[in-house]
Design a protein around this motif. Structure first.
Motif, PDB file in Angstrom:
ATOM      1  N   GLY A  42       0.816  -1.216   0.000  1.00  0.00           N
ATOM      2  CA  GLY A  42       0.000   0.000   0.000  1.00  0.00           C
ATOM      3  C   GLY A  42       0.846   1.260   0.000  1.00  0.00           C
ATOM      4  N   LEU A  43       1.858   1.309   0.880  1.00  0.00           N
ATOM      5  CA  LEU A  43       2.750   2.467   0.944  1.00  0.00           C
ATOM      6  C   LEU A  43       3.468   2.669  -0.386  1.00  0.00           C
ATOM      7  CD1 LEU A  43       4.518   1.890   4.396  1.00  0.00           C
ATOM      8  CD2 LEU A  43       2.585   3.387   3.930  1.00  0.00           C
ATOM      9  N   ALA A  44       3.979   1.590  -0.944  1.00  0.00           N
ATOM     10  CA  ALA A  44       4.745   1.697  -2.191  1.00  0.00           C
ATOM     11  C   ALA A  44       3.886   2.215  -3.340  1.00  0.00           C
ATOM     12  CB  ALA A  44       5.362   0.351  -2.546  1.00  0.00           C
ATOM     13  N   TYR A  45       2.659   1.725  -3.448  1.00  0.00           N
ATOM     14  CA  TYR A  45       1.800   2.181  -4.542  1.00  0.00           C
ATOM     15  C   TYR A  45       1.319   3.621  -4.330  1.00  0.00           C
ATOM     16  CZ  TYR A  45       1.719  -2.052  -7.290  1.00  0.00           C
ATOM     17  OH  TYR A  45       2.082  -3.099  -8.099  1.00  0.00           O
ATOM     18  N   ILE A  51       5.748   9.794  -7.079  1.00  0.00           N
ATOM     19  CA  ILE A  51       7.132   9.987  -7.546  1.00  0.00           C
ATOM     20  C   ILE A  51       7.608   8.892  -8.490  1.00  0.00           C
ATOM     21  CG2 ILE A  51       7.813  11.394  -5.560  1.00  0.00           C
ATOM     22  CD1 ILE A  51       9.194   8.872  -4.415  1.00  0.00           C
ATOM     23  N   ARG A  52       6.740   8.030  -8.940  1.00  0.00           N
ATOM     24  CA  ARG A  52       7.052   6.937  -9.870  1.00  0.00           C
ATOM     25  C   ARG A  52       7.883   5.845  -9.212  1.00  0.00           C
ATOM     26  NH1 ARG A  52       6.720   8.390 -15.828  1.00  0.00           N
ATOM     27  NH2 ARG A  52       8.129   6.637 -15.841  1.00  0.00           N
ATOM     28  N   ARG A  84      12.390  13.521  -3.502  1.00  0.00           N
ATOM     29  CA  ARG A  84      13.037  12.206  -3.516  1.00  0.00           C
ATOM     30  C   ARG A  84      12.403  11.176  -2.602  1.00  0.00           C
ATOM     31  NH1 ARG A  84      19.478  13.038  -3.847  1.00  0.00           N
ATOM     32  NH2 ARG A  84      19.323  15.055  -2.936  1.00  0.00           N
ATOM     33  N   GLN A  85      11.517  11.613  -1.726  1.00  0.00           N
ATOM     34  CA  GLN A  85      10.896  10.637  -0.833  1.00  0.00           C
ATOM     35  C   GLN A  85       9.470  11.039  -0.494  1.00  0.00           C
ATOM     36  OE1 GLN A  85      13.394  10.352   2.623  1.00  0.00           O
ATOM     37  NE2 GLN A  85      12.399  12.031   3.660  1.00  0.00           N
ATOM     38  N   VAL A  86       8.721  10.036  -0.097  1.00  0.00           N
ATOM     39  CA  VAL A  86       7.330  10.223   0.299  1.00  0.00           C
ATOM     40  C   VAL A  86       7.133   9.514   1.630  1.00  0.00           C
ATOM     41  CG1 VAL A  86       4.915   9.849  -0.331  1.00  0.00           C
ATOM     42  CG2 VAL A  86       6.608  10.223  -2.127  1.00  0.00           C
ATOM     43  N   VAL A  87       6.471  10.182   2.555  1.00  0.00           N
ATOM     44  CA  VAL A  87       6.070   9.551   3.810  1.00  0.00           C
ATOM     45  C   VAL A  87       4.597   9.201   3.660  1.00  0.00           C
ATOM     46  CG1 VAL A  87       5.788   9.831   6.296  1.00  0.00           C
ATOM     47  CG2 VAL A  87       7.792  10.816   5.146  1.00  0.00           C
ATOM     48  N   VAL A 110       9.303   6.144   1.690  1.00  0.00           N
ATOM     49  CA  VAL A 110       9.550   5.501   0.406  1.00  0.00           C
ATOM     50  C   VAL A 110      10.423   6.444  -0.412  1.00  0.00           C
ATOM     51  CG1 VAL A 110       8.458   4.511  -1.632  1.00  0.00           C
ATOM     52  CG2 VAL A 110       7.302   4.369   0.579  1.00  0.00           C
ATOM     53  N   ASN A 111      11.535   5.926  -0.932  1.00  0.00           N
ATOM     54  CA  ASN A 111      12.487   6.750  -1.686  1.00  0.00           C
ATOM     55  C   ASN A 111      12.371   6.522  -3.180  1.00  0.00           C
ATOM     56  OD1 ASN A 111      13.566   7.886   0.621  1.00  0.00           O
ATOM     57  ND2 ASN A 111      15.200   6.383   0.772  1.00  0.00           N
TER      58      ASN A 111
END
Length: 119
Positions: A42-45, A51-52, A84-87, A110-111
């Protein structure tokens, strides 16, 4: 595992997984590893929609109660998006009939993956 997308929008993803016997631990609840899988996916998607290409770099999970039911539902959202990253945060629910019970909460970073990766 046959994970299904129930919703996929920018920074907002809902996934579900039908519970099978092989996903359960010896007391009949869904194994924590399956819950962590749902959170990580879920986090990755959610992050990838922002950010692709990306990979999870940090993940923390609070297991709140045993997951028993017919289906596991993970709702992930982006909380903060950088270059560059998403929380992200993900809440996991156990669904039985139409009732959903919160069973775990995960938060992760997620980077973004760049093309100049080293092997």
């Amino acid at each position: 595992m046959e994970t299904k997308f129930e919703k996929a929008e920018k920074g907002d993803v809902v996934l579900s997984l039908d519970v099978r016997d092989e996903f359960k631990q010896n007391y009949g609840a869904v194994h924590g590893g399956v819950i962590s899988y749902m959170i990580d996916v879920g986090l990755a998607y959610a992050a990838a929609s922002e950010i692709r290409d990306c990979v999870t770099s940090e993940l923390k999970i609070n297991y709140l109660r045993p997951a028993v039911g017919e289906k596991i539902v993970a709702r992930a959202k982006s909380i903060h998006v950088g270059s560059r990253q998403v929380v992200c945060e993900c809440q996991v629910f156990s669904r039985h009939a139409e009732e959903e019970i919160l069973v775990a909460i995960g938060i992760g970073t997620v980077n973004r993956v760049t093309d100049n990766r080293q092997n």
